[in-house]
Motif scaffolding. Structure first.
Motif, short mmCIF file in Angstrom:
data_model
loop_
_atom_site.label_atom_id
_atom_site.label_comp_id
_atom_site.label_asym_id
_atom_site.label_seq_id
_atom_site.Cartn_x
_atom_site.Cartn_y
_atom_site.Cartn_z
N ARG A 64 -6.05 52.80 -2.19
CA ARG A 64 -5.37 52.80 -3.50
C ARG A 64 -5.70 51.49 -4.21
NH1 ARG A 64 -1.90 55.48 -0.19
NH2 ARG A 64 -1.13 53.47 0.58
N TYR A 65 -5.82 51.56 -5.51
CA TYR A 65 -6.20 50.40 -6.31
C TYR A 65 -5.05 49.99 -7.23
CZ TYR A 65 -8.66 47.73 -9.94
OH TYR A 65 -9.03 46.78 -10.84
N HIS A 66 -4.72 48.70 -7.26
CA HIS A 66 -3.64 48.20 -8.12
C HIS A 66 -4.16 47.02 -8.94
CE1 HIS A 66 -0.88 50.34 -5.33
NE2 HIS A 66 -1.67 49.87 -4.40
N ARG A 67 -3.60 46.88 -10.16
CA ARG A 67 -4.01 45.75 -10.97
C ARG A 67 -2.77 45.12 -11.61
NH1 ARG A 67 -9.02 46.88 -14.69
NH2 ARG A 67 -7.46 47.97 -15.93
N PRO A 68 -2.02 44.34 -10.83
CA PRO A 68 -0.80 43.72 -11.35
C PRO A 68 -1.13 42.65 -12.40
CG PRO A 68 -1.32 42.82 -9.20
CD PRO A 68 -2.29 43.93 -9.43
N GLU A 69 -0.12 42.33 -13.24
CA GLU A 69 -0.37 41.35 -14.31
C GLU A 69 0.40 40.06 -14.11
OE1 GLU A 69 -0.33 43.14 -18.15
OE2 GLU A 69 -1.90 44.56 -17.56
N THR A 70 1.22 40.02 -13.07
CA THR A 70 1.91 38.76 -12.77
C THR A 70 1.81 38.48 -11.28
OG1 THR A 70 4.03 39.81 -12.24
CG2 THR A 70 3.65 39.24 -14.57
N LEU A 71 1.98 37.20 -10.95
CA LEU A 71 1.95 36.80 -9.54
C LEU A 71 3.05 37.51 -8.77
CD1 LEU A 71 1.29 32.95 -9.71
CD2 LEU A 71 -0.14 34.67 -8.58
N GLU A 72 4.21 37.63 -9.42
CA GLU A 72 5.35 38.25 -8.75
C GLU A 72 5.05 39.70 -8.40
OE1 GLU A 72 5.52 36.52 -11.70
OE2 GLU A 72 6.17 34.71 -10.64
N ASP A 73 4.47 40.41 -9.37
CA ASP A 73 4.15 41.82 -9.11
C ASP A 73 3.11 41.93 -7.99
OD1 ASP A 73 5.88 42.60 -11.00
OD2 ASP A 73 4.37 43.20 -12.50
N ALA A 74 2.16 41.03 -7.98
CA ALA A 74 1.13 41.08 -6.94
C ALA A 74 1.76 40.87 -5.57
CB ALA A 74 0.07 40.01 -7.21
N ALA A 75 2.65 39.90 -5.49
CA ALA A 75 3.30 39.61 -4.21
C ALA A 75 4.16 40.80 -3.76
CB ALA A 75 4.15 38.35 -4.32
N LYS A 76 4.85 41.38 -4.74
CA LYS A 76 5.73 42.51 -4.43
C LYS A 76 4.90 43.69 -3.91
CE LYS A 76 9.50 45.10 -6.63
NZ LYS A 76 8.89 46.38 -7.03
N GLU A 111 -2.35 33.27 -15.08
CA GLU A 111 -2.25 31.90 -14.56
C GLU A 111 -3.25 31.61 -13.44
OE1 GLU A 111 0.26 34.29 -14.50
OE2 GLU A 111 1.89 33.49 -13.26
N LEU A 112 -4.03 32.62 -13.03
CA LEU A 112 -5.04 32.37 -12.00
C LEU A 112 -6.38 31.95 -12.61
CD1 LEU A 112 -4.37 35.30 -9.47
CD2 LEU A 112 -3.47 32.97 -9.48
N ARG A 113 -6.44 31.91 -13.92
CA ARG A 113 -7.73 31.63 -14.56
C ARG A 113 -7.72 30.28 -15.27
NH1 ARG A 113 -11.48 35.56 -14.80
NH2 ARG A 113 -10.72 37.63 -14.23
N GLY A 114 -8.90 29.75 -15.49
CA GLY A 114 -9.04 28.60 -16.37
C GLY A 114 -9.40 27.32 -15.65
N ILE A 115 -9.95 26.41 -16.47
CA ILE A 115 -10.38 25.11 -15.96
C ILE A 115 -9.78 24.06 -16.87
CG2 ILE A 115 -12.38 23.63 -15.51
CD1 ILE A 115 -14.06 26.24 -15.35
N SER A 116 -9.14 23.04 -16.26
CA SER A 116 -8.61 21.98 -17.12
C SER A 116 -8.82 20.62 -16.47
CB SER A 116 -7.12 22.21 -17.39
OG SER A 116 -6.42 22.14 -16.17
N LEU A 117 -8.94 19.62 -17.33
CA LEU A 117 -9.13 18.25 -16.85
C LEU A 117 -7.96 17.43 -17.34
CD1 LEU A 117 -11.00 16.20 -15.44
CD2 LEU A 117 -12.11 15.85 -17.65
N SER A 118 -7.26 16.81 -16.40
CA SER A 118 -6.13 15.98 -16.77
C SER A 118 -6.26 14.67 -16.03
CB SER A 118 -4.84 16.71 -16.41
OG SER A 118 -3.77 15.82 -16.56
N GLY A 119 -6.52 13.61 -16.78
CA GLY A 119 -6.79 12.33 -16.12
C GLY A 119 -8.01 12.48 -15.24
N ASP A 120 -7.85 12.16 -13.97
CA ASP A 120 -8.97 12.25 -13.03
C ASP A 120 -8.96 13.54 -12.22
OD1 ASP A 120 -10.27 10.01 -13.67
OD2 ASP A 120 -9.43 8.76 -12.07
N THR A 121 -8.11 14.47 -12.63
CA THR A 121 -8.00 15.68 -11.82
C THR A 121 -8.53 16.90 -12.55
OG1 THR A 121 -6.06 14.77 -10.72
CG2 THR A 121 -6.39 17.14 -10.52
N LEU A 122 -9.49 17.54 -11.91
CA LEU A 122 -10.05 18.79 -12.44
C LEU A 122 -9.35 19.93 -11.72
CD1 LEU A 122 -12.43 20.02 -14.22
CD2 LEU A 122 -13.65 20.23 -12.04
N THR A 123 -8.74 20.82 -12.51
CA THR A 123 -8.02 21.93 -11.90
C THR A 123 -8.70 23.24 -12.29
OG1 THR A 123 -5.98 20.67 -12.03
CG2 THR A 123 -5.76 23.04 -11.67
N ILE A 124 -8.95 24.04 -11.26
CA ILE A 124 -9.66 25.31 -11.50
C ILE A 124 -8.82 26.45 -10.96
CG2 ILE A 124 -11.77 26.63 -11.05
CD1 ILE A 124 -13.23 23.98 -10.61
#
Lengths: 264, 777
Positions: free
Chosen positions: A5-17, A56-69
């Motif tokens: 079965r295939y599911h495509r949840p749109e929130t972290l909570e739904d995915a966990a559930k 919230e699982l997507r994107g790249i940001s740079l804040s100070g010296d920290t790169l978050t992916i």
């Protein structure tokens, strides 16, 4: 492939559930390992939970010296990211050299590190850079995250949200590709970080590891010359059709020297 | 019109279809009520098959039929034929040929051998049911190495065949050769392997079978290279007349020999389609392809070269053990015997040669032709031993070769292997290749490589090869009222571009617009005979059949033209698409003559509408001898053993070039596969278990675009052959003959200073690194 079965949840909570409700579920990130393995009938999840629609699982940001992916960011996006290229060019370069264009456009950072393939590239970057893996409930240091061949510290049903990379003073990744698969036969990521020189090796052993002797040799003198006389033992290294443990030990030395030369 | 003439780089008509995904391959075809098949394959290299319990599998959803070896034998079907041109041993007795049925009968003899055939409503259901078939296997000891297979005490693959021995073979003058060796100033010996590889066509094998109960006829759409021969083979197995089987190959995505032969699946599909009264489709997946596509090469040889004091070649002696896998397959025994013998010695002048070989059974997927089928093996053997001789004797390898090439004035010449070399200029082709490779700048390039920590090496490899395949071909032309025409030829393109080159020949000969010609191939109803694909035969026999048909058309058209011009056929000349009366200068275009040929009112009384429709057969008497020269420059990284081919030059003598674009494509593709053999590819079976170790693209290394060098190529067209009306020599397999020795010898040249003299193919980074390390100690 067996039926699932295939599911495509749109929130972290739904995915966990969903995960907690299904019989034998698997999270689907880019599917670059999961789908071929399912096609070969080597994996047969009852349910696939596609994480591709969770913002919230997507994107790249740079804040100070920290790169978050974000975990669902594909390799191609990391390779092309201006933030990644400016903060940690070695990481952007690594992402741009994974697989082929199709793999890079589908495969994700989170999927790669959750799978922890012994020959994956990203694992070396996380360990050498001292990155931290963020899940909905905790933060795990990279060195504690990769626990063994295809094994991680993730609990059953625990998702990766993002990875935070502190930018190093300098870094480089050099790999020797397997002639058939182009995975890393040996890949070495060297980084000059605030905590000192860190060297992580992928492809060579059952799991990514830090090369302590090499780090010590480089600590006072970050140059290829400093590595003369440092020998790498083949003990515990992988041995397969394309590379014996002795050959891999040699490649660790060669790739490290080249990475140091590139980083310094 | 001129731009479609012979020798013009006409762009491929088929490419738009292929590039836009609009081709029709077997898996693109579907039918109402289609059922799907799955082949259950042996997981063991050697195992007795006891009871096969299909009861649970038959009860699964959608399952329609399961056929086992016992079921198959009960139908009374015949074994698959072996059509090797070599059928006898040296002592004159018949080769040992075990029966080959589409399913294993009582014993499985290689990993991947079909054990049961399952048909269901969907492919997934068939595969699910395959997992539920219970097979009692009793494993036996397996032998995968040919030398071990013929050693005393080896496991016997066939109970009634001693020593796993298929046949032996010899060619040449043994006594004269032995005498030359006794008298020689120098003898250089090299043992080497042409390792087992597989073709990996981008489209896996697959087929759809249909049976029409009203007419009792079968139809088979099949990803094959040869519809006519395989129709005969399948009909023979099923005990039906070939006329009852309509065999069609739609677009086929690469073959390289691996789609030549009679495979097990089509007869199973045909039988199932009749039994179920439904069309049945089967498509191999990539992993199954590694196990079940015929493999190539797999020869271990001892090559001995006798030279006089001055380095002149006196004699060549080669002894080969050819691994043919667990069965004779279709023409498996041919490759290591006559297939490898004919071009022994390459383009060099040898007073004496002797070739002997043994074909041996092992617990592996059987061998059948792979691009070149013996000629690349022979080319590698001679070029390696010549390179080694040059180093041992302290002679420049380029000079040693130049000194021993057959001089132009020695042609025509029959070599000691019986090969009729009628045309060519080997020294000229060799010299031009050297010129292209800029030897003057080489020292500087070596130095530049050295500064980057790399070793640079160079090698030149002249080659001589020959064509093969069925000697006969048919070409048919049919004219339609709208001015278009259809050309049907019994040869087959699996990607080589016949849809362009064959109409190009017809258009050029008749002076017609190529756009008006549609092309039909690979359909047993479209041509009465057909030799399909193989042996670089298409232009030589298919192209010549087109010319023959075109000339017949011109002859008939002259009568019509004469009638239209109130003249006589004898007074008609034909040039540039027009017939002219040589006496009056009146003329009529071929288009007009064709239009007239379709109207009774405009025809002479003894001719009927459609009279220009023509079918012609060309039969080759003697195979032609393509030849040429490759040169390669490589850089080797001594720290990792990695090789990059950095320069590549080729001059080919394919006789007349019909379409240089297509000819270059053939050469490039051949070089890519030759580079794969030299540096990357190898089918490996585990010596203990007989399991296929390189069973996927994760382990079997194929060349990628970035492994390949830029190639500079030229054609030498001054020596067309008189063996066929086009003067062509066959281009399809030449690249595979020249590339392995050029690349391997260049790598060994780079490592000469390290003391490395030989590395077996493929020259992988690990092997090169190890060879350097071992040479140091």
């Amino acid at each position: 492939m067996y039926e699932f079965r295939y599911h495509r949840p749109e929130t972290l909570e739904d995915a966990a559930k969903l995960f907690s409700e299904c019989g034998d579920p698997l999270f689907l990130a880019g599917g670059q390992t999961t789908l071929p393995v399912m096609k070969q009938r080597l994996a047969s999840p009852s349910d696939l939970i596609d994480l591709g629609r969770i913002p919230e699982l997507r994107g790249i940001s740079l804040s100070g010296d920290t790169l978050t992916i974000g975990a669902m960011t594909c390799h191609e996006d990391v390779a092309r990211s201006a933030d990644a290229k400016s903060a940690i060019p070695a990481l952007a370069g690594l992402a741009g050299d994974i697989g082929d264009p199709a793999v890079r456009s589908r495969g994700t950072l989170g999927g790669s590190i959750a799978n922890n393939d012994p020959a994956a590239d990203y694992t070396a970057a996380l360990v050498a850079l001292g990155a931290s893996v963020h899940t909905p409930s905790r933060v795990i240091a990279a060195e504690d995250f990769f626990t063994g061949m295809f094994e991680t510290a993730l609990e059953e049903g625990e998702m990766i949200v993002k990875v935070a990379f502190p930018a190093p003073r300098s870094a480089a990744y050099v790999k020797f590709p397997n002639p058939a698969s182009r995975y890393a036969t040996v890949g070495v990521f060297v980084a000059g970080t605030r905590e000192g020189v860190r060297v992580a090796v992928t492809g060579a052993g059952p799991c990514v590891f830090r090369a302590g002797d090499i780090e010590a040799a480089l600590e006072g003198d970050f140059s290829a010359d400093a590595l003369r006389g440092v020998s790498v033992s083949p003990d515990g290294l992988n041995s397969d059709l394309h590379a014996s443990a002795e050959y891999r030990a040699n490649l660790i030395g060669v790739m490290t020297r080249r990475a140091v030369a590139r980083a310094s | 019109m001129e731009k479609y003439g012979i020798g013009q780089p006409v762009r491929r008509k088929e490419d738009a279809r292929f590039i836009t995904g609009a081709g029709t391959f077997v898996d693109d075809i579907t039918r109402e009520n289609l059922a799907h098949a799955f082949v259950l394959r042996s997981p063991y290299a050697h195992a007795d098959i006891g009871r096969i319990d299909t009861s649970e599998a038959m009860a699964m959803p959608g399952v329609l039929a399961i056929i086992t070896g016992a079921d198959w034998i009960a139908e009374g079907f015949a074994p698959m034929p072996t059509k090797s041109a070599v059928q006898t041993k040296i002592d004159g007795s018949k080769l040992n040929q075990p029966p080959r049925h589409p399913l294993a009968i009582g014993r499985a003899r290689y990993v991947g051998e079909p054990v049961a055939f399952i048909v269901a409503e969907t492919r997934a259901q068939a595969r699910d049911a395959g997992e539920a078939v219970e097979v009692d296997y009793e494993e036996r000891e397996a032998v995968t190495d040919p030398a071990k297979a013929i050693a005393p005490g080896a496991p016997r693959i066939w109970d009634d065949i001693e020593g796993n021995f298929c046949l032996d073979f010899e060619l040449g003058d043994r006594q004269a050769t032995d005498k030359a060796f006794e008298d020689a100033g120098h003898v250089v010996t090299l043992e080497l392997r042409n390792q087992r590889v597989t073709a990996v066509p981008i489209e896996p094998r697959g087929a759809i079978a249909e049976y029409d109960s009203a007419t009792g006829r079968y139809k088979l759409h099949n990803a094959t290279q040869n519809v006519h021969a395989n129709r005969a083979a399948f009909a023979g197995v099923l005990n039906i007349s070939p006329d009852e089987l309509h065999h069609i190959a739609p677009d086929v995505g690469g073959g390289f020999g691996a789609k030549n032969s009679g495979y097990p699946e089509p007869p199973l599909l045909l039988h199932a389609a009749k039994k179920l009264g439904r069309p049945v489709k089967w498509i191999n997946d990539r992993n199954e392809s590694f196990q079940s596509d015929t493999h190539g090469r797999a020869q271990d040889s001892k090559v001995e070269l006798a030279l006089d004091e001055d380095g002149k070649f006196l004699a060549l002696r080669t002894a080969t053990i050819g691994d043919i896998g667990a069965y004779c397959w279709t023409i498996g025994p041919f490759t290591p015997t006559a297939g490898s013998a004919r071009t022994q010695g390459g383009p060099y002048y040898f007073p004496a040669m002797y070739y002997t070989s043994r074909a041996v059974f092992t617990n592996t997927m059987p061998l059948d032709p792979y691009r070149g089928a013996g000629r690349p093996e022979a080319s590698f053997q001679i070029e390696r031993v010549v390179e080694l001789a040059a180093r041992k004797l302290g002679i420049d390898p380029v000079e040693l070769r130049a000194k021993n090439l057959m001089p132009a004035d020695s042609l025509p010449r029959k070599t000691p292997m019986g090969l009729d070399v009628d045309s060519g200029d080997f020294p000229k082709v060799f010299g031009r290749t050297l010129e292209m490779s800029d030897r003057a700048g080489y020292a500087q390039r070596v130095e530049a490589s050295r500064e980057r920590g790399l070793r640079r090496g160079f090698a030149i490899a002249p080659y001589l090869e020959c064509t093969g395949g069925s000697p006969k071909e048919f070409a048919g032309v049919k004219f339609a009222k709208d001015g278009t025409l259809t050309l049907s030829v019994g040869s087959q393109s699996t990607g080589m571009g016949h849809e362009t080159s064959m109409p190009q020949i017809l258009a050029a000969t008749l002076g017609l617009d190529i756009a008006k010609i549609s092309y039909v191939q690979a359909d047993t109803q479209a041509t009465p005979i057909g030799g399909g694909h193989g042996g670089s035969r298409n232009l030589e026999v298919g192209g010549s059949a087109v010319v023959t048909a075109a000339n017949e058309i011109i002859g008939k058209a002259k009568q019509i033209a004469a009638h239209l011009l109130n003249s006589s056929a004898e007074d008609m000349s034909f040039a540039d698409g027009a017939f002219a009366d040589v006496k009056t200068d009146q003329s009529v275009s071929i288009e007009d003559v064709i239009a007239a040929s379709l109207e009774q009112a405009r025809l002479p009384g003894d001719m009927e509408p459609g009279c220009l429709d023509t079918g012609a057969i060309f039969e080759r008497e003697v195979i032609s001898c393509p030849n040429g020269c490759h040169a390669a420059e490589v850089e080797v990284d001594p720290e990792t053993g990695a090789v990059q081919v950095v320069g590549y030059w080729v001059v080919d003598d394919f006789g007349t070039i019909i379409n240089p674009l297509l000819a270059e494509g053939q050469v490039m593709g051949g070089i890519a596969q030759g580079l794969g053999q030299a540096l990357l590819e190898e089918i490996i079976y585990d010596p203990e278990s007989g399991q296929l170790v390189t069973g996927s693209l994760m382990d079997y290394a194929l060349p990628r675009a970035d492994d390949l060098p830029a190639m500079e190529m030229e054609f030498f067209e001054d020596a067309p052959t008189a063996k066929n009306p086009l003067g062509v020599k066959g281009a399809g397999e030449a690249g595979c003959c020249g590339a392995p020795p050029a690349i391997v010898n260049a790598v060994l040249d780079a490592l000469a200073g390290d003391g490395v003299t030989h590395i077996e193919m493929p020259l992988t980074p690990q092997k090169i690194w190890r060879a350097i390390a071992e040479a140091k100690t």
